[in-house]
Design a protein around this motif. Sequence first.
Motif, PDB file in Angstrom:
ATOM      1  N   GLY A 185       0.811  -1.206   0.000  1.00 43.37           N
ATOM      2  CA  GLY A 185       0.000   0.000   0.000  1.00 43.37           C
ATOM      3  C   GLY A 185       0.844   1.256   0.000  1.00 43.37           C
ATOM      4  N   LYS A 186       0.196   2.376   0.281  1.00 47.69           N
ATOM      5  CA  LYS A 186       0.890   3.658   0.255  1.00 47.69           C
ATOM      6  C   LYS A 186       1.080   4.288   1.622  1.00 47.69           C
ATOM      7  N   THR A 187       0.118   4.125   2.519  1.00 49.82           N
ATOM      8  CA  THR A 187       0.221   4.758   3.836  1.00 49.82           C
ATOM      9  C   THR A 187       0.844   3.812   4.846  1.00 49.82           C
ATOM     10  N   ILE A 188       1.569   4.409   5.797  1.00 45.50           N
ATOM     11  CA  ILE A 188       2.225   3.613   6.837  1.00 45.50           C
ATOM     12  C   ILE A 188       1.172   3.121   7.838  1.00 45.50           C
ATOM     13  N   GLN A 327      -2.621  15.860   2.267  1.00 48.05           N
ATOM     14  CA  GLN A 327      -3.668  15.041   2.909  1.00 48.05           C
ATOM     15  C   GLN A 327      -5.049  15.444   2.395  1.00 48.05           C
ATOM     16  N   ASN A 328      -5.273  16.754   2.224  1.00 47.06           N
ATOM     17  CA  ASN A 328      -6.558  17.228   1.716  1.00 47.06           C
ATOM     18  C   ASN A 328      -6.775  16.801   0.261  1.00 47.06           C
ATOM     19  N   LEU A 329      -5.718  16.909  -0.562  1.00 44.97           N
ATOM     20  CA  LEU A 329      -5.856  16.543  -1.968  1.00 44.97           C
ATOM     21  C   LEU A 329      -6.097  15.039  -2.132  1.00 44.97           C
ATOM     22  N   LEU A 330      -5.522  14.243  -1.242  1.00 43.76           N
ATOM     23  CA  LEU A 330      -5.662  12.786  -1.330  1.00 43.76           C
ATOM     24  C   LEU A 330      -6.802  12.246  -0.465  1.00 43.76           C
ATOM     25  N   GLN A 331      -7.497  13.163   0.241  1.00 42.76           N
ATOM     26  CA  GLN A 331      -8.591  12.779   1.138  1.00 42.76           C
ATOM     27  C   GLN A 331      -8.124  11.764   2.182  1.00 42.76           C
ATOM     28  N   LEU A 332      -6.979  12.065   2.781  1.00 37.18           N
ATOM     29  CA  LEU A 332      -6.418  11.212   3.820  1.00 37.18           C
ATOM     30  C   LEU A 332      -6.676  11.819   5.193  1.00 37.18           C
ATOM     31  N   PRO A 333      -6.745  10.998   6.237  1.00 33.83           N
ATOM     32  CA  PRO A 333      -6.881  11.542   7.596  1.00 33.83           C
ATOM     33  C   PRO A 333      -5.633  12.314   7.989  1.00 33.83           C
ATOM     34  N   LYS A 334      -5.772  13.192   8.964  1.00 36.70           N
ATOM     35  CA  LYS A 334      -4.642  14.045   9.367  1.00 36.70           C
ATOM     36  C   LYS A 334      -3.463  13.247   9.885  1.00 36.70           C
ATOM     37  N   ASN A 335      -3.710  12.168  10.573  1.00 35.84           N
ATOM     38  CA  ASN A 335      -2.622  11.376  11.135  1.00 35.84           C
ATOM     39  C   ASN A 335      -2.258  10.261  10.150  1.00 35.84           C
ATOM     40  N   SER A 336      -1.719  10.651   8.985  1.00 37.31           N
ATOM     41  CA  SER A 336      -1.330   9.669   7.977  1.00 37.31           C
ATOM     42  C   SER A 336      -0.094  10.166   7.244  1.00 37.31           C
ATOM     43  N   ALA A 337       0.665   9.232   6.709  1.00 37.23           N
ATOM     44  CA  ALA A 337       1.885   9.581   5.971  1.00 37.23           C
ATOM     45  C   ALA A 337       2.269   8.428   5.061  1.00 37.23           C
ATOM     46  N   TYR A 338       2.901   8.771   3.954  1.00 41.10           N
ATOM     47  CA  TYR A 338       3.412   7.749   3.033  1.00 41.10           C
ATOM     48  C   TYR A 338       4.761   7.204   3.497  1.00 41.10           C
TER      49      TYR A 338
END
Length: 508
Positions: A185-188, A327-338
């Motif tokens: 996947g992409k997110t840790i 995070q906003n452009l990818l619609q990811l939660p704030k506590n997320s990272a690649y």
Amino acid sequence: MVLIVISAFLIGTFIYIGNVSTEIFQSLVFGNEPVTGINQFILYSLSTVYTILQTTIIYLIFNKLLKRVSKNSKLLIAFIISLISISGAGLVTYLNTSSSNLLSFLSLILLSTGLLSIIFAILSFVFAKRKITGVNIITSIAVFAITIATCALFIILSVFSGLEKMNIQFFSNVNPDLKISPAKGKTIPNLDEMIQKLESNPQIVAYSKVIEEKVSIEYEDKQDIAYIKGIDENYTNVVRIDTTVVGGSYLDFSTPNQILTSDGVARRLQMYTDLRYGAKLSMPKPGTGLITNADEAFNSAVATSVGVVFINDQYDKYIFSPIELTQNLLQLPKNSAYSLEIKAKPNTSLNSLKKTLQSNLGNSVVVQTRQDLDATFIKVMNVENLIIYLIFTLVSTIASFNLAGAIIIIIIDKKKQIKSMWSFGMPKEHIKRIFFQTGLLITVSSILFGLVLGSIIGILQQQFGLVMANPFVAFPFEFTVSNFLVVILTVLAIGGGVSYLVSRKLPS
């Protein structure tokens, strides 16, 4: 040895005349406009014509006008001309406070006249009334050919070593010590847990959360595809990206809608620092289903460019932003990272720390060191280095044909002496050994001359930047023991092999 020093001096003078005359002609003819295409050809042609013209004039003076003058008098005249010319050049340079192109050109003429006068006078002195035979000519050609081949091989390997070191240093300045990425996947996964383990490790100085993804960027009527790298406020403790800002300012993280563009993106979009008008960033929306309009297909945001960074070609298509924007452009939660990028304590073994982190964090993530991140680049550099080495080895092999010719001419010239030694009982193998050693002596002498010439050129390049990679950076020249050994062993093997094969053929 004297000829090698003179050759190095002559080459350095030609390079100096060429570089300075190019700058002066560019300023005189084209002003401050960038020179490309046909204009660049015209500029280099003017510089070449000037160099040839001035060299020809000095040559005619010392070999035609002063032909009947004794070599000692000619050398004295040259030193007087050089003293007057160089002093005049220094005076003109001192008076040229307004950087006038005409005065700069006059200074160049005077200085180059002085340098070329010394060179041609010394050459006339060295070659005056010297007995020259066919054997001497052929042997001199062989020495010259192998010397130049040796010098070229040494220079290209040293320049390539310098480029490799410089590029690795550039990559080291913008790559973290370690990077943690998800195995799938992409997110840790379990980001909070990962961060707690990093904070408890005493060998880690700092870490930063990063999201990197492709983005479409539009500014006015221009569009480009770039990589956006979302970073947090702690990123400068991991990588000193703030030191690469060449225009505007670094991100202040007061708002997520700001970006820091690379020099390449800024040039293509003609968007440098613009706090009034923003650029539109777009990313495809995740999910499935039919798309009826562009708004359903893309997430978009408007961000202002606060600054421009200049790093290297690897980051030519990058923009940097606060991680919230990605995070906003990818619609990811704030506590997320690649990925998590890490700065280790100085003198820490990165491979050892990599194993420790991989063991503590588990198989759900992949830990990479800086060397792992640069692995592809290093492989490409090694392949290029090998190809260049093989090409110049071929050049050295072709140059050694002159050595074969020289040994054959010496054997033919000494045919009577060979028969005499044979008649006195000297074994044929001993006679062959004499010519093999002669070829070996020519090879060793040429290697020494080539290395000395290459080293002189290298020192001049390091000190004065005779050849520029771009208007601001000279080609780097790196002296290494491995390059000396590679050149010596390569040319010695080729010259020794040729000498051995040719010395086997003695006249009957």
